[in-house]
Design a protein around this motif. Structure first.
Motif, mmCIF file in Angstrom:
data_model
loop_
_atom_site.group_PDB
_atom_site.id
_atom_site.type_symbol
_atom_site.label_atom_id
_atom_site.label_comp_id
_atom_site.label_asym_id
_atom_site.label_seq_id
_atom_site.Cartn_x
_atom_site.Cartn_y
_atom_site.Cartn_z
ATOM 1 N N GLY A 1 0.825 -1.211 0.000
ATOM 2 C CA GLY A 1 0.000 0.000 0.000
ATOM 3 C C GLY A 1 0.850 1.248 0.000
ATOM 4 N N LYS A 2 0.192 2.372 0.115
ATOM 5 C CA LYS A 2 0.922 3.643 0.096
ATOM 6 C C LYS A 2 0.198 4.646 0.966
ATOM 7 N N THR A 3 0.943 5.647 1.443
ATOM 8 C CA THR A 3 0.324 6.785 2.111
ATOM 9 C C THR A 3 0.911 8.048 1.497
ATOM 10 N N HIS B 1 5.275 17.118 -13.748
ATOM 11 C CA HIS B 1 5.520 15.686 -13.895
ATOM 12 C C HIS B 1 4.209 14.958 -13.648
ATOM 13 N N THR B 2 3.921 13.991 -14.490
ATOM 14 C CA THR B 2 2.594 13.365 -14.451
ATOM 15 C C THR B 2 2.715 11.861 -14.632
ATOM 16 N N ALA B 3 1.613 11.169 -14.335
ATOM 17 C CA ALA B 3 1.570 9.708 -14.477
ATOM 18 C C ALA B 3 0.423 9.346 -15.429
ATOM 19 N N VAL B 4 0.110 8.070 -15.503
ATOM 20 C CA VAL B 4 -0.933 7.597 -16.436
ATOM 21 C C VAL B 4 -2.324 7.920 -15.893
ATOM 22 N N TRP B 5 -3.204 8.373 -16.752
ATOM 23 C CA TRP B 5 -4.617 8.592 -16.388
ATOM 24 C C TRP B 5 -5.395 7.403 -16.951
ATOM 25 N N ASP B 6 -5.922 6.580 -16.037
ATOM 26 C CA ASP B 6 -6.525 5.292 -16.427
ATOM 27 C C ASP B 6 -7.948 5.428 -16.953
ATOM 28 N N ALA B 7 -8.306 4.540 -17.854
ATOM 29 C CA ALA B 7 -9.700 4.434 -18.305
ATOM 30 C C ALA B 7 -10.596 4.259 -17.076
ATOM 31 N N GLY B 8 -11.666 5.018 -17.009
ATOM 32 C CA GLY B 8 -12.617 4.893 -15.901
ATOM 33 C C GLY B 8 -12.361 5.848 -14.753
ATOM 34 N N TYR B 9 -11.170 6.480 -14.700
ATOM 35 C CA TYR B 9 -10.876 7.439 -13.629
ATOM 36 C C TYR B 9 -11.729 8.683 -13.813
ATOM 37 N N GLU B 10 -12.219 9.208 -12.696
ATOM 38 C CA GLU B 10 -12.914 10.488 -12.734
ATOM 39 C C GLU B 10 -12.508 11.293 -11.512
ATOM 40 N N LYS C 1 -10.641 15.418 -10.028
ATOM 41 C CA LYS C 1 -9.743 16.544 -10.288
ATOM 42 C C LYS C 1 -8.375 16.083 -9.832
ATOM 43 N N GLY C 2 -7.547 15.738 -10.776
ATOM 44 C CA GLY C 2 -6.283 15.102 -10.444
ATOM 45 C C GLY C 2 -5.217 16.096 -10.006
ATOM 46 N N GLU C 3 -4.025 15.565 -9.790
ATOM 47 C CA GLU C 3 -2.908 16.351 -9.286
ATOM 48 C C GLU C 3 -1.659 16.092 -10.129
ATOM 49 N N GLY C 4 -0.749 17.043 -10.105
ATOM 50 C CA GLY C 4 0.530 16.881 -10.794
ATOM 51 C C GLY C 4 1.640 17.439 -9.925
ATOM 52 N N THR D 1 -11.416 -1.227 -15.421
ATOM 53 C CA THR D 1 -11.319 0.237 -15.371
ATOM 54 C C THR D 1 -10.791 0.640 -14.001
ATOM 55 N N TYR D 2 -10.378 1.907 -13.881
ATOM 56 C CA TYR D 2 -9.752 2.371 -12.637
ATOM 57 C C TYR D 2 -10.725 2.305 -11.466
ATOM 58 N N ASP D 3 -10.259 1.711 -10.368
ATOM 59 C CA ASP D 3 -11.102 1.574 -9.174
ATOM 60 C C ASP D 3 -10.231 1.775 -7.933
ATOM 61 N N GLY D 4 -9.284 2.708 -8.031
ATOM 62 C CA GLY D 4 -8.325 2.875 -6.942
ATOM 63 C C GLY D 4 -8.718 3.964 -5.961
ATOM 64 N N ASP D 5 -7.762 4.285 -5.087
ATOM 65 C CA ASP D 5 -7.999 5.235 -3.988
ATOM 66 C C ASP D 5 -8.334 6.649 -4.457
ATOM 67 N N TYR D 6 -7.945 6.974 -5.662
ATOM 68 C CA TYR D 6 -8.122 8.366 -6.103
ATOM 69 C C TYR D 6 -9.396 8.561 -6.931
ATOM 70 N N GLN D 7 -10.179 7.484 -7.032
ATOM 71 C CA GLN D 7 -11.427 7.617 -7.802
ATOM 72 C C GLN D 7 -12.324 8.661 -7.148
#
Ligand SMILES: O=c1ccn([C@H]2C[C@H](O)[C@@H](COP(=O)(O)OP(=O)(O)OP(=O)(O)O)O2)c(=O)[nH]1
Length: 156
Positions: free
Chosen positions: A45-47, A100-109, A111-114, A143-149
């Motif tokens: 995991g991550k924090t 600097h940015t990372a991958v934006w996954d299908a299904g993510y919704e 307001k992201g961060e960089g 599709t994306y179902d992670g902590d940042y959804q």
């Protein structure tokens, strides 16, 4: 194949005409943070470390050289069969700053961060365009179902 700017715009809210680009849509800087405590990337995991928000002075962020987390002002919904990438606006780069940015996954919704890297002091107005998102067609498994959804979706 990468999608045209107008097609990308259908998945970003809100947008103005000024944000529509030939190949993508510009995103704006809504909030800027400075990390104050360590985070952790583990095998299980991550924090994310604590951060403090940088206050805008009369609507302007005055940033000294350093590393900042920037939150975009638009809600992005990556459609199925697609993948998103973000690039810095070139004027940012020409001013010795980088996103600097990372991958934006299908299904993510959300307001992201960089990660905004400032190599020379800069002023960024809150709501100014700093990045461009592009969408490419892509196969994917699930599709994306992670902590940042859904992150920051309720914020202005
Ligand atoms: O520069 C970026 C890149 C991606 N994202 C969003 C969209 C992406 O779908 C989501 C999760 O990204 P990723 O899968 O790389 O994060 P993770 O650290 O692996 O988290 P998780 O465990 O939730 O997948 O974060 C951003 O906000 N900024």
């Amino acid at each position: 194949m990468f999608r045209a700017g107008e097609t990308v715009g259908a998945h970003i809210t809100p947008t103005t005409d000024a944000q529509l680009q030939p190949n993508g849509v510009d995103l704006t800087a809504a909030a800027v943070y400075e990390q104050t405590e360590p985070g952790r990337i583990g095998t299980d995991g991550k924090t994310i470390g604590e951060r403090r928000e940088i206050e805008a002075d009369d609507g302007v962020f005055h940033l000294e050289p350093g590393a900042y987390i920037v939150q975009y002002g638009e809600t992005v919904a990556i459609p199925e069969e697609h993948i998103g990438f973000i690039y810095p606006r070139s004027s940012l780069m020409r001013n010795s700053c980088m996103l600097h940015t990372a991958v934006w996954d299908a299904g993510y919704e959300g307001k992201g961060e960089g990660l905004l890297e400032v190599h020379h002091e800069i002023e960024i107005e809150q709501g100014a365009r700093i990045a461009q998102i592009v969408l490419a067609e892509a196969d994917h498994d699930g599709t994306y179902d992670g902590d940042y959804q859904g992150e920051h979706i309720d914020t202005e």
